[in-house]
Each structure stands twice: as structure tokens, then as C-alpha cells.
Design a protein around this motif. Structure first.
Motif, PDB file in Angstrom:
ATOM      1  N   ILE A  18      43.570  19.505  18.474  1.00 29.92           N
ATOM      2  CA  ILE A  18      44.008  19.442  19.948  1.00 29.92           C
ATOM      3  C   ILE A  18      45.016  18.088  19.741  1.00 29.92           C
ATOM      4  O   ILE A  18      44.481  16.999  19.707  1.00 29.92           O
ATOM      5  CB  ILE A  18      43.020  19.435  20.918  1.00 29.92           C
ATOM      6  N   ASP A  19      46.398  18.159  20.126  1.00 25.40           N
ATOM      7  CA  ASP A  19      47.120  17.105  20.168  1.00 25.40           C
ATOM      8  C   ASP A  19      47.374  16.746  21.757  1.00 25.40           C
ATOM      9  O   ASP A  19      47.795  17.310  22.627  1.00 25.40           O
ATOM     10  CB  ASP A  19      48.504  17.453  19.541  1.00 25.40           C
ATOM     11  N   VAL A  20      46.593  15.273  21.757  1.00 26.28           N
ATOM     12  CA  VAL A  20      46.764  14.645  23.161  1.00 26.28           C
ATOM     13  C   VAL A  20      47.815  13.835  23.415  1.00 26.28           C
ATOM     14  O   VAL A  20      48.090  13.047  22.951  1.00 26.28           O
ATOM     15  CB  VAL A  20      45.287  14.098  23.320  1.00 26.28           C
ATOM     16  N   GLU A  21      48.853  14.212  24.224  1.00 27.02           N
ATOM     17  CA  GLU A  21      50.221  13.571  24.355  1.00 27.02           C
ATOM     18  C   GLU A  21      50.245  13.696  25.888  1.00 27.02           C
ATOM     19  O   GLU A  21      49.576  14.471  26.772  1.00 27.02           O
ATOM     20  CB  GLU A  21      51.085  14.098  23.760  1.00 27.02           C
ATOM     21  N   THR A  22      51.508  13.034  26.473  1.00 26.35           N
ATOM     22  CA  THR A  22      52.051  13.176  27.701  1.00 26.35           C
ATOM     23  C   THR A  22      52.515  14.609  27.992  1.00 26.35           C
ATOM     24  O   THR A  22      52.594  15.329  26.874  1.00 26.35           O
ATOM     25  CB  THR A  22      53.135  12.407  28.089  1.00 26.35           C
ATOM     26  N   SER A  84      44.794   9.999  14.820  1.00 23.07           N
ATOM     27  CA  SER A  84      45.857   9.484  15.630  1.00 23.07           C
ATOM     28  C   SER A  84      46.841  10.397  15.542  1.00 23.07           C
ATOM     29  O   SER A  84      47.103  10.925  14.505  1.00 23.07           O
ATOM     30  CB  SER A  84      46.279   8.059  14.850  1.00 23.07           C
ATOM     31  N   HIS A  85      47.888  10.446  16.563  1.00 24.19           N
ATOM     32  CA  HIS A  85      49.085  11.224  16.790  1.00 24.19           C
ATOM     33  C   HIS A  85      50.291  10.293  17.092  1.00 24.19           C
ATOM     34  O   HIS A  85      50.985  10.254  17.682  1.00 24.19           O
ATOM     35  CB  HIS A  85      48.881  11.853  17.927  1.00 24.19           C
ATOM     36  N   SER A  86      50.171   9.099  16.317  1.00 18.54           N
ATOM     37  CA  SER A  86      51.212   8.081  16.355  1.00 18.54           C
ATOM     38  C   SER A  86      51.317   7.266  17.701  1.00 18.54           C
ATOM     39  O   SER A  86      50.169   7.590  18.676  1.00 18.54           O
ATOM     40  CB  SER A  86      52.330   8.371  15.940  1.00 18.54           C
ATOM     41  N   LYS A  88      54.536   6.377  20.054  1.00 18.89           N
ATOM     42  CA  LYS A  88      55.270   7.131  20.812  1.00 18.89           C
ATOM     43  C   LYS A  88      55.668   8.480  20.541  1.00 18.89           C
ATOM     44  O   LYS A  88      55.449   8.829  19.069  1.00 18.89           O
ATOM     45  CB  LYS A  88      56.689   6.368  20.736  1.00 18.89           C
ATOM     46  N   HIS A  89      55.751   9.719  21.245  1.00 21.66           N
ATOM     47  CA  HIS A  89      55.621  11.097  20.917  1.00 21.66           C
ATOM     48  C   HIS A  89      57.216  11.287  20.744  1.00 21.66           C
ATOM     49  O   HIS A  89      57.289  12.009  19.925  1.00 21.66           O
ATOM     50  CB  HIS A  89      54.778  11.708  22.074  1.00 21.66           C
ATOM     51  N   ASN A  90      57.902  10.954  21.709  1.00 17.16           N
ATOM     52  CA  ASN A  90      59.116  11.492  21.636  1.00 17.16           C
ATOM     53  C   ASN A  90      60.293  10.722  21.203  1.00 17.16           C
ATOM     54  O   ASN A  90      61.187  10.298  21.575  1.00 17.16           O
ATOM     55  CB  ASN A  90      59.665  11.891  23.094  1.00 17.16           C
ATOM     56  N   MET A 125      51.736  13.774  12.807  1.00 14.74           N
ATOM     57  CA  MET A 125      52.863  13.216  13.188  1.00 14.74           C
ATOM     58  C   MET A 125      53.366  13.975  14.361  1.00 14.74           C
ATOM     59  O   MET A 125      53.280  15.410  14.568  1.00 14.74           O
ATOM     60  CB  MET A 125      53.958  13.644  11.968  1.00 14.74           C
ATOM     61  N   PRO A 126      53.966  13.324  15.435  1.00 16.67           N
ATOM     62  CA  PRO A 126      54.599  14.119  16.485  1.00 16.67           C
ATOM     63  C   PRO A 126      55.597  14.945  16.233  1.00 16.67           C
ATOM     64  O   PRO A 126      56.217  14.919  15.471  1.00 16.67           O
ATOM     65  CB  PRO A 126      54.993  13.020  17.246  1.00 16.67           C
ATOM     66  N   GLN A 127      55.267  16.097  16.760  1.00 14.77           N
ATOM     67  CA  GLN A 127      56.337  17.443  16.514  1.00 14.77           C
ATOM     68  C   GLN A 127      56.191  17.746  15.116  1.00 14.77           C
ATOM     69  O   GLN A 127      57.373  18.352  14.383  1.00 14.77           O
ATOM     70  CB  GLN A 127      57.680  17.020  16.937  1.00 14.77           C
ATOM     71  N   PHE A 128      55.382  17.459  14.230  1.00 25.92           N
ATOM     72  CA  PHE A 128      55.127  17.676  12.966  1.00 25.92           C
ATOM     73  C   PHE A 128      56.218  17.151  12.022  1.00 25.92           C
ATOM     74  O   PHE A 128      56.833  17.728  10.858  1.00 25.92           O
ATOM     75  CB  PHE A 128      55.134  19.150  12.509  1.00 25.92           C
ATOM     76  N   LEU A 218      46.570  23.218  19.573  1.00 28.26           N
ATOM     77  CA  LEU A 218      47.002  23.456  20.805  1.00 28.26           C
ATOM     78  C   LEU A 218      47.135  22.055  21.449  1.00 28.26           C
ATOM     79  O   LEU A 218      47.080  20.888  20.963  1.00 28.26           O
ATOM     80  CB  LEU A 218      46.051  24.074  21.381  1.00 28.26           C
ATOM     81  N   HIS A 219      47.510  22.040  22.918  1.00 26.81           N
ATOM     82  CA  HIS A 219      47.603  20.827  23.528  1.00 26.81           C
ATOM     83  C   HIS A 219      46.865  21.113  24.927  1.00 26.81           C
ATOM     84  O   HIS A 219      46.905  21.971  25.310  1.00 26.81           O
ATOM     85  CB  HIS A 219      49.035  20.630  24.083  1.00 26.81           C
ATOM     86  N   PRO A 220      46.303  20.017  25.262  1.00 27.01           N
ATOM     87  CA  PRO A 220      45.726  20.302  26.849  1.00 27.01           C
ATOM     88  C   PRO A 220      46.603  20.788  27.941  1.00 27.01           C
ATOM     89  O   PRO A 220      46.167  21.688  28.650  1.00 27.01           O
ATOM     90  CB  PRO A 220      44.925  18.878  27.194  1.00 27.01           C
TER      91      PRO A 220
HETATM   92 ZN   LIG Z   1      52.332  16.174  19.800  1.00 25.17          ZN
END
Ligand SMILES: [Zn+2]
Length: 284
Positions: A18-22, A84-86, A88-90, A125-128, A218-220
Motif C-alpha cells: 500500500i503506497d501512502v502518499e498525498t 519508504s516511498h521516498s 517527495k512524490h511528484n 520509488m514513487p511512480q515506479f 494500491l493506495h488508500p
Molecule cells: Zn506512490
């Protein structure tokens, strides 16, 4: 270079990640809060996972740690893995220098250590997006595994068809690829399954030997039902509520399906201690 084919009988393991991000992964304008997914849907996810006795791996974007510390601590206290999902995401991770990449990942690692009290072993990594320095940086920072690669037909966005579909070592880091949906080779994401419909998905995977472990993501935020206030109209509503089936129902169908097949649900870090022979291969 040494190649050893891992020995697998049947697909036994399933990893829910589960990727937790904004909200919207920071890519699109969000509503009043940019963390509705975290605030509203993580409590739901935690109770669903507890009900089904499933442990999952949560990849946490560093930029949401401070404002959502309590709920992230609750994830950890519920027995799930925090990775960790790094930070910053975007941002375009493919273009970062080694130092820039190091900084992003290091900030997220320190935030998780300082605020949550956990030393993350895994990274996504964000967005793979894959960066050439990724595995060196992960190794320098003491990470043990990565789960950013997808054996997919979309090399610009995801990885490529040349990587294995099951775990392998790269620069001393265990890479645990995100699984793909058979035939169409899209990443095994809850929204893709929802868009095609669960019964179509089940039909596609029935005759196939899936990789071991199966890695679903998935993402929340995917589970927020009414996104119509966000002005994205037809496309977004179609994507999130295809065939009137809600994403939540699809998730329950997927989990029930694998539960009934007696799959074992694992956190990704569990693979580090499993006595398996992973392929030793470089150069993907
Ligand atoms: Zn993500």
C-alpha cells in the motif's frame, strides 16, 4: 555472473503493498485536505486487514509522515510493515543525480526512523520510476530490498520485459518486482483490476501460474468513493467506479479469492529471511 533459477512449486505467497502518499500522488489538484486517503481510508484498511488476518507492507511517502504520525504509528502497531516511498512524490526520479536521489531517500528514511521509530528495510520509488543510481543509493543507506520494478510492456513508465517476474538480487539488494496482470502486462494494481472487473481478472489468472510472491499494490486514496467534487469528471469516475463496482468491493473480492485459495499473506521484509535461492543477476 551466476544465474540460479529459484525453485517454486505453486504460487504460495501474496504480498499486499500500500503506497501512502498525498491524494492523487501529488499530481493533481486535491480537495480541502491533500491527505483524505490517509485520514479516511487507512482506518478502514486497517480494520479490513485485521478482520481477514492479513499483514501488509505500507510504503510511506516522507512528505506525509509529520502530519500523519499517529495513523502511521497505528499501522506499525497493528503489525504491518513500514517501508519508504521516498520523500517527495511528484518529481521526476529518473532524472535525479546520485546526490539528489540520496537526499530524497535519506530524508524519508530519517523521518520514518525519528517520527515512527522504525528502521525501514524496504523501498519503493514513487511512480515506479527507476533511476540508474537507485540500487547503489539503497545499498549505501542500508536498505535490504526494493520493490519498484515491474515486468511490463511500458518501458518508459514502468520497467521492461527483460526483468524477471520473481525476486532477484541486484547490487546486493533484493528486488521484489510488482506483479503484472497476465496477457496485458499491466502492473497488478487494484485500480487496473477494478477497471477490468474482478470476474475478468479472475478469468485471466485462473489458468496461469502467477509469480511467487504475487505483489499487489494500491493506495488508500483509491478507496475514496466519491471523488466527483474534484472536477475531473467522466474519466476519473469511470476509472474509480467502473461497472458500478466500487474499488472497495474489488479489494474485498481479491483478498477473499486468495484467502480461499489458502495463500499465505506476507510482508515483503519476510522474504529476506526466507530460505529461498533467488537469482543472482546484474544488468537489468
Ligand atoms: Zn506512490
Amino acid at each position: 555472473m551466476k544465474h540460479r533459477k529459484p525453485y517454486y512449486k505453486l504460487t504460495k505467497l501474496v504480498a499486499i503493498t500500500i503506497d501512502v502518499e498525498t491524494d492523487w500522488g501529488g499530481r493533481l489538484r486535491a480537495g480541502p485536505s491533500n491527505c483524505l486517503g490517509i485520514e479516511e481510508r487507512i482506518p478502514y484498511l486497517l480494520s479490513l486487514l485485521a478482520e481477514l488476518n492479513v499483514k501488509a507492507t505500507f510504503f510511506i511517502s516522507g512528505e506525509v509522515v509529520k502530519n500523519n504520525k499517529d495513523i502511521i504509528c497505528e499501522i506499525s502497531e497493528s503489525g504491518h510493515e513500514i517501508a519508504s516511498h521516498s520523500f517527495k512524490h511528484n518529481i521526476d526520479y529518473g532524472k535525479l543525480s546520485k546526490d539528489e536521489l540520496f537526499n530524497q531517500i535519506n530524508i524519508s528514511k530519517e523521518l520514518i526512523e525519528d517520527e515512527i521509530g522504525i528502521k525501514p528495510l524496504g523501498f519503493r520509488m514513487p511512480q515506479f520510476r527507476i533511476n540508474d543510481y537507485l540500487f547503489d543509493v539503497l545499498s549505501d543507506l542500508g536498505f535490504k530490498y526494493d520493490s519498484s520494478m515491474v515486468r511490463s510492456i511500458f518501458p518508459s513508465r514502468y520497467s521492461s520485459l527483460s526483468i524477471p517476474s520473481e525476486p532477484f538480487f541486484k547490487n546486493g539488494i533484493l528486488e521484489i518486482p510488482i506483479s503484472t496482470i497476465p496477457y496485458i502486462m499491466l502492473p497488478l494494481g487494484l485500480l487496473w483490476i477494478n477497471a477490468m472487473g474482478f470476474s475478468t481478472f479472475r478469468f485471466l489468472i485462473k489458468p496461469i501460474k502467477l509469480p511467487d510472491p504475487i505483489v499487489l499494490y494500491l493506495h488508500p486514496f483509491d478507496l475514496i468513493v466519491n471523488k466527483s467534487k474534484n472536477d475531473f469528471g467522466f474519466f476519473v469516475n469511470r476509472w474509480y467506479n467502473y461497472k458500478t463496482r466500487s474499488v472497495k468491493d474489488t479489494l474485498i473480492s481479491v483478498l477473499d479469492y486468495w484467502k480461499n485459495k489458502n495463500k499465505e499473506f506476507i510482508c515483503l521484509k519476510d522474504l529476506l529471511s526466507q530460505n529461498k535461492s533467488y537469482m543472482e543477476q546484474e544488468g537489468f
